[in-house]
Scaffold this active site. Structure first.
Site, PDB file in Angstrom:
ATOM      1  CG  ASP A 122      -5.677  -3.413   2.596  1.00  0.00           C
ATOM      2  OD1 ASP A 122      -5.208  -2.309   2.407  1.00  0.00           O
ATOM      3  OD2 ASP A 122      -5.701  -4.377   1.918  1.00  0.00           O
TER       4      ASP A 122
ATOM      5  CG  ASP B  58       3.089  -8.614  17.753  1.00  0.00           C
ATOM      6  OD1 ASP B  58       3.297  -7.421  18.201  1.00  0.00           O
ATOM      7  OD2 ASP B  58       3.739  -9.636  17.891  1.00  0.00           O
TER       8      ASP B  58
ATOM      9  CE1 TYR C 292       5.916  -4.088   1.198  1.00  0.00           C
ATOM     10  CE2 TYR C 292       4.591  -2.326   0.810  1.00  0.00           C
ATOM     11  CZ  TYR C 292       4.621  -3.493   1.317  1.00  0.00           C
ATOM     12  OH  TYR C 292       3.574  -4.177   1.752  1.00  0.00           O
TER      13      TYR C 292
HETATM   14 MG    MG Z   1      -2.097  -2.261   0.197  1.00  0.00          MG
END
Ligand code: MG
Ligand code: NAI
Length: 333
Positions: A233, A205, A127
């Site tokens: 999440d 992973d 990001y």
């Molecule tokens: Mg998020």
């Protein structure tokens, strides 16, 4: 008598952000603490009007406060030139550590005995914001710097010292050999300063799988920005969903607290969003401000409402409204 007034920046944002943050504020105002709340707007509409999603005067106003309570932004996909406002705000305020606890609470949804924290690097990685396009290809530059990796891994080890003293360093260093190679190298160097902490390396992973099968083996997970976004999440999901998941964005001299969820447009306007994630975020904020006993009381109040199981929003299997859940938590306080 304690007359401290805490200066707060409040940025509810669109969708359910604008529904759950006012509930958290209502709950804070039901305590005997004093707050001076200053409201700000950032995001897409602000960008359309001013050309930037986070104007300088907003940043200056936020910086005059001690902490920020944030709801959500909505980031439209594919608008050229627009960048996510919350990512810009976190970077502008130097909030390098995104701290996302996942803890089992007494609800039907979610696994038992989970108590882990994901410490996500918040300023670079995938990001970084460095993206460009050529006619037939597109690029995002994944930045891993020694400096940012040093401070995020140190943050994780310091946190682990206050917990069960285990840090899992999550990378994909077998493929991202150069960038995650550096992340690992720096993490091990920092680990030398924390001989009492057990260090474990894991690929992202396999971590995604182990979080589902055996989440209670984890204490503190430290990882880069994108991996931390996804794993947090997931870890919210294993303990009951986004309606319960708070987060803190911590910098050297400022911090912002927010639910992990976004604006959830499909839920917006129905008064059924779970306010617990935002209220838990305000609980983390009180801990940061040193109001640990109020923080603990708020968490206990949420636990008692969950245990009773009568006043819950639909995401937790109930049929109560956002406001009714907040009222129940305030009563339990
Ligand atoms: Mg998020
Ligand atoms: P989301 O987190 O807003 O919602 C995903 C789903 O989770 C919802 O449809 C709902 O079923 C459930 N959910 C989330 N919060 C809930 C709550 N409090 N109570 C009950 N159920 C809840 O993610 P989505 O839908 O992918 O994104 C919507 C918008 O929010 C997008 O524009 C996205 O960019 C933005 N977003 C912003 C974030 C931020 O500002 N930090 C974080 C995540 C998404």
């Amino acid at each position: 008598m304690d007359m401290t007034t805490y200066k707060l920046a409040v940025i509810p944002g669109p969708g359910i952000g604008g529904e759950v943050v006012p509930e958290a504020i209502r709950l804070l105002e039901s305590t005997d603490l004093n707050f001076d709340c200053r409201y700000f707007e950032i995001g897409f509409e602000v960008w359309q009007q001013t050309g930037t999603p986070v104007p300088d005067d907003v940043l200056a106003g936020v910086r005059e406060t001690q902490a920020c309570l944030f709801g959500a932004t909505t980031t439209p996909v594919g608008v050229p030139g627009y960048k996510s406002a919350i990512i810009m705000l976190r970077r502008s305020l130097g909030l390098y550590a995104n701290v996302r606890p996942a803890k089992s609470y007494p609800t039907q949804k979610g696994m038992k005995d989970v108590d882990l924290v994901i410490v996500r690097e918040n300023t670079e990685g995938m990001y970084s914001g460095w993206e460009f396009k050529l006619p037939d290809s597109a690029y995002t530059i994944r930045v891993i710097s020694r400096k940012a990796t040093e401070r995020i891994t140190r943050f994780a080890f310091e946190l682990a010292m206050k917990r069960r003293k285990k840090v899992t360093v999550v990378t994909k260093a077998n493929v991202l050999r150069v960038s995650d190679g550096l992340f690992l190298e720096v993490a091990h160097k920092v680990a030398e300063d924390f001989p009492d902490v057990e260090v474990e390396e894991a690929f992202v992973d396999v971590t995604a799988m182990r979080l589902i099968l055996k989440p209670n083996i984890f204490d503190v997970i430290v990882t880069s920005n994108l991996f931390g976004d996804i794993l947090s999440d997931e870890s919210a999901g294993i303990v009951g969903g986004l309606g319960l998941a708070p987060s803190a964005n911590i910098g050297a001299d400022y911090a912002l607290f927010e639910p992990v969820h976004g604006s959830a447009p499909r839920l917006a306007g129905k008064n059924i969003a779970n306010p617990m994630a935002a209220i838990m975020a305000s609980k983390m904020m009180l801990d940061y401000l040193g109001e640990n006993s109020w923080a603990e009381r708020i968490e206990n109040a949420i636990v008692s409402v969950l245990k009773e199981g009568k006043v819950l929003t639909p995401d937790l299997g109930g049929s109560s409204s956002t406001k009714e859940v907040t009222d129940a938590i305030i009563d339990a306080l």
